[in-house]
Scaffold this motif. Sequence first.
Motif, short mmCIF file in Angstrom:
data_model
loop_
_atom_site.label_atom_id
_atom_site.label_comp_id
_atom_site.label_asym_id
_atom_site.label_seq_id
_atom_site.Cartn_x
_atom_site.Cartn_y
_atom_site.Cartn_z
N ALA A 41 12.37 0.03 -25.47
CA ALA A 41 11.56 0.24 -26.68
C ALA A 41 10.50 1.32 -26.50
N TRP A 42 10.74 2.26 -25.58
CA TRP A 42 9.87 3.41 -25.46
C TRP A 42 10.21 4.40 -26.58
N ARG A 43 9.22 5.17 -26.99
CA ARG A 43 9.47 6.32 -27.86
C ARG A 43 9.89 7.48 -26.97
N SER A 62 4.04 1.57 -28.48
CA SER A 62 5.06 1.71 -27.45
C SER A 62 4.75 2.90 -26.55
#
Length: 248
Positions: A30-32, A6
């Motif tokens: 859904a990014w960190r 991600s």
Amino acid sequence: MSPLDSPSVLITGASGGIGRVLAARLQERAWRVAVVGRELARLEAVPAELRIVADVTTPEGAAQALQACRAAWGQAPQHLAHAVGSTLIAPLHRTRPEALQTVLQVNLLSALYTLQAWLQAREGQGPGAAVFVSSVVARIGVASHEAIAAAKGGLEALVRSAAATYAPQGLRINAVAPGLTETPMTAAMLRLPAQREAAERQYPLGGVQTAEQVAGVMAWLLGPESDRLTGQVLAVDGGFSTVRPLLR
């Protein structure tokens, strides 16, 4: 996509209005997300995988924030969103030297220190993107904004120069330049109906910017849809800096 695949981002100034909205928007994709601020209590309500307490208006604090990301993720964040900022509305002849120093520290030096730390941490790790927050007052003269205009003007020059330096490494560096945006920092300016009405009349599209509108452009600048843009400052200002409102 596994969590390690991600996209990752470090968002500074994340307890403020724009940074908080950007963190939520990117985490929904859904990014960190790692967020940094000076007070943990103010970060606890911000959607993020990693919350870092550091003062990025100092070089040590900026380095600390990047080191915390590397310790948690095993590598530096691919992306950077620098949303640290303050404002000062006062004519220059009535501005104290210590107030000038604070404006420059918060708005310009914090950007220099954070970008430097991110670039050092990203060396040899492939492409990435950074986005900064400037202001409409760096693009068009607005009375009694000399200090903040100078700080944000310096930030825009930093963006262009760094974009040229690091383009060969696949690092894109851009900024947004909002007009008056509705956030906790500007709440006092918009508290009274007459104040809000006067502000809204200045913008050809009417109204004032929301944090969601500014964060949306920042998210786009970090994403693959803008992968041919670098060294740009995009005005998110309802036309304030480019067209005159139609007065009725």
